[in-house]
Design a protein around this motif. Structure first.
Motif, PDB file in Angstrom:
ATOM      1  N   PRO A  49      10.594  61.643 -86.798  1.00 32.70           N
ATOM      2  CA  PRO A  49       9.681  61.238 -85.723  1.00 32.70           C
ATOM      3  C   PRO A  49      10.440  60.891 -84.445  1.00 32.70           C
ATOM      4  O   PRO A  49      11.652  60.639 -84.461  1.00 32.70           O
ATOM      5  N   PHE A  50       9.724  60.876 -83.354  1.00 34.26           N
ATOM      6  CA  PHE A  50      10.314  60.498 -82.080  1.00 34.26           C
ATOM      7  C   PHE A  50      10.752  59.035 -82.133  1.00 34.26           C
ATOM      8  O   PHE A  50      10.167  58.233 -82.866  1.00 34.26           O
ATOM      9  N   PRO A  51      11.763  58.676 -81.383  1.00 31.19           N
ATOM     10  CA  PRO A  51      12.251  57.290 -81.408  1.00 31.19           C
ATOM     11  C   PRO A  51      11.223  56.311 -80.846  1.00 31.19           C
ATOM     12  O   PRO A  51      10.384  56.670 -80.015  1.00 31.19           O
ATOM     13  N   ARG A  52      11.319  55.070 -81.292  1.00 34.67           N
ATOM     14  CA  ARG A  52      10.416  54.016 -80.836  1.00 34.67           C
ATOM     15  C   ARG A  52      10.940  53.395 -79.549  1.00 34.67           C
ATOM     16  O   ARG A  52      12.141  53.279 -79.343  1.00 34.67           O
ATOM     17  N   ARG A  53      10.000  52.962 -78.707  1.00 32.14           N
ATOM     18  CA  ARG A  53      10.386  52.217 -77.503  1.00 32.14           C
ATOM     19  C   ARG A  53       9.153  51.557 -76.899  1.00 32.14           C
ATOM     20  O   ARG A  53       8.024  51.919 -77.215  1.00 32.14           O
ATOM     21  N   ILE A  54       9.385  50.602 -76.047  1.00 32.48           N
ATOM     22  CA  ILE A  54       8.303  49.897 -75.348  1.00 32.48           C
ATOM     23  C   ILE A  54       8.221  50.463 -73.935  1.00 32.48           C
ATOM     24  O   ILE A  54       9.081  50.191 -73.092  1.00 32.48           O
ATOM     25  N   ALA A  55       7.199  51.278 -73.676  1.00 29.76           N
ATOM     26  CA  ALA A  55       7.010  51.861 -72.346  1.00 29.76           C
ATOM     27  C   ALA A  55       6.493  50.786 -71.384  1.00 29.76           C
ATOM     28  O   ALA A  55       5.929  49.773 -71.817  1.00 29.76           O
ATOM     29  N   PRO A  56       6.646  50.986 -70.073  1.00 28.70           N
ATOM     30  CA  PRO A  56       6.243  49.949 -69.109  1.00 28.70           C
ATOM     31  C   PRO A  56       4.810  49.448 -69.256  1.00 28.70           C
ATOM     32  O   PRO A  56       4.589  48.228 -69.206  1.00 28.70           O
ATOM     33  N   PRO A  57       3.791  50.306 -69.462  1.00 26.10           N
ATOM     34  CA  PRO A  57       2.429  49.749 -69.617  1.00 26.10           C
ATOM     35  C   PRO A  57       2.289  48.875 -70.858  1.00 26.10           C
ATOM     36  O   PRO A  57       1.528  47.899 -70.853  1.00 26.10           O
ATOM     37  N   VAL A  58       2.994  49.217 -71.921  1.00 32.16           N
ATOM     38  CA  VAL A  58       2.935  48.434 -73.152  1.00 32.16           C
ATOM     39  C   VAL A  58       3.649  47.099 -72.960  1.00 32.16           C
ATOM     40  O   VAL A  58       3.182  46.048 -73.413  1.00 32.16           O
ATOM     41  N   ARG A  59       4.771  47.138 -72.275  1.00 34.96           N
ATOM     42  CA  ARG A  59       5.497  45.898 -71.967  1.00 34.96           C
ATOM     43  C   ARG A  59       4.606  44.956 -71.144  1.00 34.96           C
ATOM     44  O   ARG A  59       4.553  43.747 -71.402  1.00 34.96           O
ATOM     45  N   ALA A  60       3.880  45.521 -70.174  1.00 37.85           N
ATOM     46  CA  ALA A  60       2.985  44.703 -69.351  1.00 37.85           C
ATOM     47  C   ALA A  60       1.858  44.110 -70.189  1.00 37.85           C
ATOM     48  O   ALA A  60       1.473  42.944 -70.011  1.00 37.85           O
ATOM     49  N   MET A  61       1.309  44.912 -71.116  1.00 41.65           N
ATOM     50  CA  MET A  61       0.244  44.430 -71.993  1.00 41.65           C
ATOM     51  C   MET A  61       0.733  43.256 -72.846  1.00 41.65           C
ATOM     52  O   MET A  61       0.067  42.212 -72.934  1.00 41.65           O
ATOM     53  N   LEU A  62       1.886  43.417 -73.467  1.00 43.80           N
ATOM     54  CA  LEU A  62       2.402  42.374 -74.351  1.00 43.80           C
ATOM     55  C   LEU A  62       2.750  41.107 -73.580  1.00 43.80           C
ATOM     56  O   LEU A  62       2.528  39.992 -74.060  1.00 43.80           O
ATOM     57  N   SER A  63       3.271  41.270 -72.377  1.00 51.23           N
ATOM     58  CA  SER A  63       3.584  40.096 -71.558  1.00 51.23           C
ATOM     59  C   SER A  63       2.320  39.362 -71.137  1.00 51.23           C
ATOM     60  O   SER A  63       2.301  38.126 -71.059  1.00 51.23           O
ATOM     61  N   THR A  64       1.252  40.123 -70.880  1.00 48.30           N
ATOM     62  CA  THR A  64      -0.009  39.508 -70.459  1.00 48.30           C
ATOM     63  C   THR A  64      -0.636  38.680 -71.575  1.00 48.30           C
ATOM     64  O   THR A  64      -1.169  37.586 -71.342  1.00 48.30           O
ATOM     65  N   VAL A  65      -0.600  39.189 -72.801  1.00 46.11           N
ATOM     66  CA  VAL A  65      -1.267  38.481 -73.908  1.00 46.11           C
ATOM     67  C   VAL A  65      -0.360  37.464 -74.591  1.00 46.11           C
ATOM     68  O   VAL A  65      -0.838  36.671 -75.421  1.00 46.11           O
ATOM     69  N   ALA A  66       0.929  37.459 -74.251  1.00 45.55           N
ATOM     70  CA  ALA A  66       1.868  36.550 -74.921  1.00 45.55           C
ATOM     71  C   ALA A  66       1.414  35.096 -74.909  1.00 45.55           C
ATOM     72  O   ALA A  66       1.511  34.404 -75.935  1.00 45.55           O
ATOM     73  N   PRO A  67       0.902  34.569 -73.791  1.00 43.00           N
ATOM     74  CA  PRO A  67       0.490  33.148 -73.792  1.00 43.00           C
ATOM     75  C   PRO A  67      -0.635  32.839 -74.778  1.00 43.00           C
ATOM     76  O   PRO A  67      -0.851  31.667 -75.110  1.00 43.00           O
TER      77      PRO A  67
END
Length: 442
Positions: free
Chosen positions: A236-254
């Motif tokens: 499979p293709f390698p895993r990574r956190i793309a910019p929109p996903v990083r933004a999503m996770l940062s938004t919901v982190a609190p």
């Protein structure tokens, strides 16, 4: 309420089914849909400019005080085919069950995408009746073949481009208000797509002389093709956190409990660990953190006792940001590592540009979500996993978003493109309020 629901049900009963092979499409229902919309929404057709694009797509313009930075509200007329025997209620009867908060409409297209289309029409018609005059132009762009080629939306974009129209905000179908989608986060989240993955199909072909199945060669075409598919599956293709996903996770982190909150707040250190965890939690979260590839179509010999002279497989690939059609094709050739397997791109488009999750356009969307869909709802950037007509609008706008203003359960989302598609009436009516508020903020 009753009149709105009646109009919605009438339009759901028109089977505007699309097919990849457009020669199989019955265009009469599309013409009937156009006529019904014109009859059901008289103010829209008296006050807005209307034109038919590419044969069956609809484009409306509601002139505002200024033509600059207009709002574009998108949806599509077509729905995917059905297997009627699988449905609890007939798919084009728009059956209404229950009452009050338990009222549900069952129909193909209830969510994807006549739910949004009719909610937009209801919002505009009601706004016209109330004397609303938008500060900026408002366009309604309804493609007719989103489920297949998307040519209708492409033609609409070219029409607007030729007129020098550059939208300030484009809103199409996409994420919804959901709960429990992001592991560990239980608050309702409005998943607003700021980008979508690219989509492509590779065609794998193996040829041989053929003959009788009683005397097969050591490695027949079907076996060579199967080996190629297996190699792609095992790498499979390698895993990574793309910019929109990083933004999503940062938004919901609190809103996540500890220790998950700390993990999500330190993605600069924990990204690889988070990506690895997401890839194991299920198909949906796996698709958020990697490009996916899967063989979807196979063909071989015309008979069971005949060797295939040509064995073929279609491999559908959804590209995460950072991968392209060219790079994914080159990777597939390296992994298959067999010159006897021809690998060709049947069609493909790279991942869409990423729209900003800051600034005036995003703020309008987020504010409208909180005001109309619930103050406890958290608007968050989101990477849309599937393709939509909105990808064509990125050519003329930097602010293209993908969000359907409905609060959907997991079971309701699972029914999309499947049997028993349905929507709760109160959820649909709340969506009308969202579009009305967004128009008022134009």
């Amino acid at each position: 309420m009753t009149a709105s629901v009646d109009r919605f049900r009438e339009l759901l009963q028109i089977p505007t089914v699309s097919h990849t092979d457009e020669s199989e499409i019955d265009w009469a229902p599309f013409d009937a849909f156009h006529a019904a919309v014109e009859r059901l929404y008289p103010l829209i057709h008296a006050r807005l400019e209307r034109e038919v694009v590419a044969g069956h797509s609809l484009l409306y313009r509601w002139p505002g005080a200024s033509p600059a930075d207009p709002l574009v509200l998108m949806a599509h007329l077509d729905v995917v085919p059905v297997v009627e025997s699988e449905w609890e209620h007939p798919p084009f009867a728009a059956t209404l069950t229950g009452a009050g908060v338990d009222a549900v409409i069952h129909a193909r297209g209830a969510i994807d995408d006549k739910g949004a289309l009719v909610a937009i029409l209801e919002a505009v018609e009601a706004s016209l009746a109330d004397g609303v005059e938008p500060a900026r132009d408002v366009y309604l762009a309804f493609g007719h073949n989103e489920e297949t080629a998307g040519g209708g939306a492409q033609a609409i974009v070219e029409t607007l481009r030729a007129r020098g129209v550059r939208p300030g905000l484009v809103l199409d179908e996409g994420g919804a208000v959901v709960e429990g989608v992001i592991p560990g986060v239980q608050v309702p989240t409005a998943m607003i797509g700021v980008a979508e993955r690219g989509v492509m199909t590779l065609l794998l072909t193996v040829r041989e002389q053929g003959g009788h199945a009683s005397t097969p060669p050591a490695t027949p075409a079907t076996a060579r093709l199967a080996r190629a598919i297996d190699r792609l599956h095992r790498h499979p293709f390698p895993r990574r956190i793309a910019p929109p996903v990083r933004a999503m996770l940062s938004t919901v982190a609190p809103y996540a409990p500890q220790p998950l909150r700390g993990v999500l707040q330190r993605l600069d250190v924990t990204a690889l660990v988070v990506a690895a965890a997401f890839s194991r939690l299920g198909p949906e979260t796996n698709a958020v953190v990697r490009t996916t590839a899967v063989a979807t179509q196979l063909s071989g010999a015309p008979g069971e006792n005949v060797l295939a002279t040509t064995a073929k497989a279609a491999v559908n690939i959804r590209l995460l940001h950072g991968d392209t059609v060219a790079s994914a094709t080159a990777r597939a050739r390296r992994i298959v590592a067999d010159d006897a397997v021809e690998i060709d791109v049947r069609h493909g488009s790279d991942p869409s540009p990423i729209s900003p999750w800051r600034g005036e356009a995003w703020s309008r969307l987020a504010r409208t979500v909180r005001e109309t869909l619930g103050g406890d709802v958290v608007p968050t950037p989101y990477l849309q996993l599937g393709a939509s007509d909105s990808r064509w609008f990125t050519a003329i706008s930097d602010h293209v978003y993908r969000f359907t203003p409905f609060h959907l359960t997991r079971a309701e989302r699972d029914a999309l493109h499947s049997h028993n598609e349905r929507i709760r009436v109160e959820v649909w009516l709340r969506g009308i309020g969202f579009y009305r508020a967004l128009i008022a903020s134009s």
